[in-house]
Scaffold this active site. Structure first.
Site, mmCIF file in Angstrom:
data_model
loop_
_atom_site.group_PDB
_atom_site.id
_atom_site.type_symbol
_atom_site.label_atom_id
_atom_site.label_comp_id
_atom_site.label_asym_id
_atom_site.label_seq_id
_atom_site.Cartn_x
_atom_site.Cartn_y
_atom_site.Cartn_z
ATOM 1 N N HIS A 48 0.511 -1.557 -8.501
ATOM 2 C CA HIS A 48 1.816 -2.195 -8.255
ATOM 3 C C HIS A 48 2.174 -3.158 -9.395
ATOM 4 O O HIS A 48 3.335 -3.262 -9.776
ATOM 5 C CB HIS A 48 1.793 -3.006 -6.951
ATOM 6 C CG HIS A 48 2.095 -2.200 -5.722
ATOM 7 N ND1 HIS A 48 3.304 -1.576 -5.520
ATOM 8 C CD2 HIS A 48 1.356 -1.936 -4.617
ATOM 9 C CE1 HIS A 48 3.285 -0.957 -4.334
ATOM 10 N NE2 HIS A 48 2.111 -1.156 -3.772
ATOM 11 N N HIS B 236 -4.933 0.370 -5.873
ATOM 12 C CA HIS B 236 -3.557 0.556 -5.378
ATOM 13 C C HIS B 236 -2.700 -0.687 -5.676
ATOM 14 O O HIS B 236 -1.583 -0.566 -6.175
ATOM 15 C CB HIS B 236 -3.600 0.836 -3.870
ATOM 16 C CG HIS B 236 -2.261 0.954 -3.217
ATOM 17 N ND1 HIS B 236 -1.795 2.143 -2.685
ATOM 18 C CD2 HIS B 236 -1.289 0.034 -2.992
ATOM 19 C CE1 HIS B 236 -0.567 1.938 -2.184
ATOM 20 N NE2 HIS B 236 -0.248 0.661 -2.348
ATOM 21 N N GLU B 237 -3.251 -1.868 -5.394
ATOM 22 C CA GLU B 237 -2.472 -3.098 -5.600
ATOM 23 C C GLU B 237 -2.288 -3.412 -7.085
ATOM 24 O O GLU B 237 -1.224 -3.871 -7.500
ATOM 25 C CB GLU B 237 -3.130 -4.287 -4.885
ATOM 26 C CG GLU B 237 -3.251 -4.136 -3.358
ATOM 27 C CD GLU B 237 -1.971 -3.718 -2.664
ATOM 28 O OE1 GLU B 237 -0.869 -4.077 -3.141
ATOM 29 O OE2 GLU B 237 -2.047 -3.000 -1.655
ATOM 30 N N GLN C 245 6.153 -6.462 -4.432
ATOM 31 C CA GLN C 245 6.582 -5.919 -3.141
ATOM 32 C C GLN C 245 7.391 -6.929 -2.322
ATOM 33 O O GLN C 245 8.070 -6.550 -1.373
ATOM 34 C CB GLN C 245 5.368 -5.466 -2.310
ATOM 35 C CG GLN C 245 4.640 -4.270 -2.899
ATOM 36 C CD GLN C 245 3.500 -3.837 -1.999
ATOM 37 O OE1 GLN C 245 2.394 -4.352 -2.094
ATOM 38 N NE2 GLN C 245 3.775 -2.900 -1.095
ATOM 39 N N CYS D 264 1.567 2.859 1.903
ATOM 40 C CA CYS D 264 2.029 1.662 1.208
ATOM 41 C C CYS D 264 3.141 1.013 2.028
ATOM 42 O O CYS D 264 4.032 1.706 2.520
ATOM 43 C CB CYS D 264 2.549 2.057 -0.172
ATOM 44 S SG CYS D 264 3.208 0.679 -1.130
ATOM 45 N N LEU D 265 3.090 -0.310 2.143
ATOM 46 C CA LEU D 265 4.118 -1.016 2.913
ATOM 47 C C LEU D 265 5.500 -0.846 2.281
ATOM 48 O O LEU D 265 6.512 -0.987 2.965
ATOM 49 C CB LEU D 265 3.779 -2.507 3.028
ATOM 50 C CG LEU D 265 2.516 -2.851 3.832
ATOM 51 C CD1 LEU D 265 2.248 -4.348 3.775
ATOM 52 C CD2 LEU D 265 2.635 -2.385 5.283
#
Ligand SMILES: [Zn+2]
Length: 175
Positions: free
Chosen positions: A139, A135-136, A50, A93-94
């Site tokens: 990624h 979630h992470e 990210q 999500c960012l």
């Protein structure tokens, strides 16, 4: 140092992420910068891709900075076990700013990872922490939460994002 957050559909979010071979100062600096970036964006988690770094590194703080004990700096995480009742909850999500959708995930996750001192540990998580970790770690496998929606729902979200991009209303770090 606060880093730029990459947003969907940036290709860096889809690339392969390499495991960290040696935890050195550059990895510790990356973790520290990721914490600064997560805090600045008032997020509860951030993965290295990210911020444009394709390494298997994440930070998670489900207290969003309220409790210093809840900060986790995680290297080379591996999900050992997913279990429990399906947890149905809204997720954001960012890297997909301003979009929130319901995602169903297992409510418990056992994760093994390396800490920044190079030692290995296993965390048994449930509820919101289990969701944040899943979630992470998604990624790190190039997966975004919108990929976990139904096809029709995902198309609706993508269409909305395209429209928001066209009117300049899709900006990283803005909830
Ligand atoms: Zn995310």
């Amino acid at each position: 140092m606060i880093l730029d957050i990459k947003t969907f559909p940036d290709e860096v979010l889809r690339k392969k992420n390499e495991p960290v071979a040696v935890v050195d100062d550059s990895v510790r600096k990356l973790l520290s910068d990721m914490v600064d970036t997560m805090r600045s964006a008032k997020g509860v988690g951030l993965a290295a891709p990210q911020v444009g770094v394709n390494k298997r590194v994440i930070v998670v703080d489900i207290s969003a900075g309220e409790d210093s004990n809840s900060l986790m700096k995680i290297i080379n995480p591996e999900i050992l076990e997913l279990s429990g009742e399906p947890d149905v909850n809204e997720e954001g999500c960012l890297s997909v700013p301003g979009e929130y959708e319901v995602v169903t995930r297992p409510s418990k996750a056992v994760v093994r990872y390396m800490r920044e001192d190079g030692t290995e540990t296993v965390v048994k998580s449930e509820g919101f922490l289990a969701r944040a970790l899943q979630h992470e770690i998604d990624h790190l496998n190039g997966v975004l939460f919108i990929d976990r929606l139904s096809v029709s729902k995902r198309e609706t979200v993508k269409k909305r994002i395209r429209k928001r991009i066209s009117i300049g209303d899709y900006v990283a770090g803005r909830g």
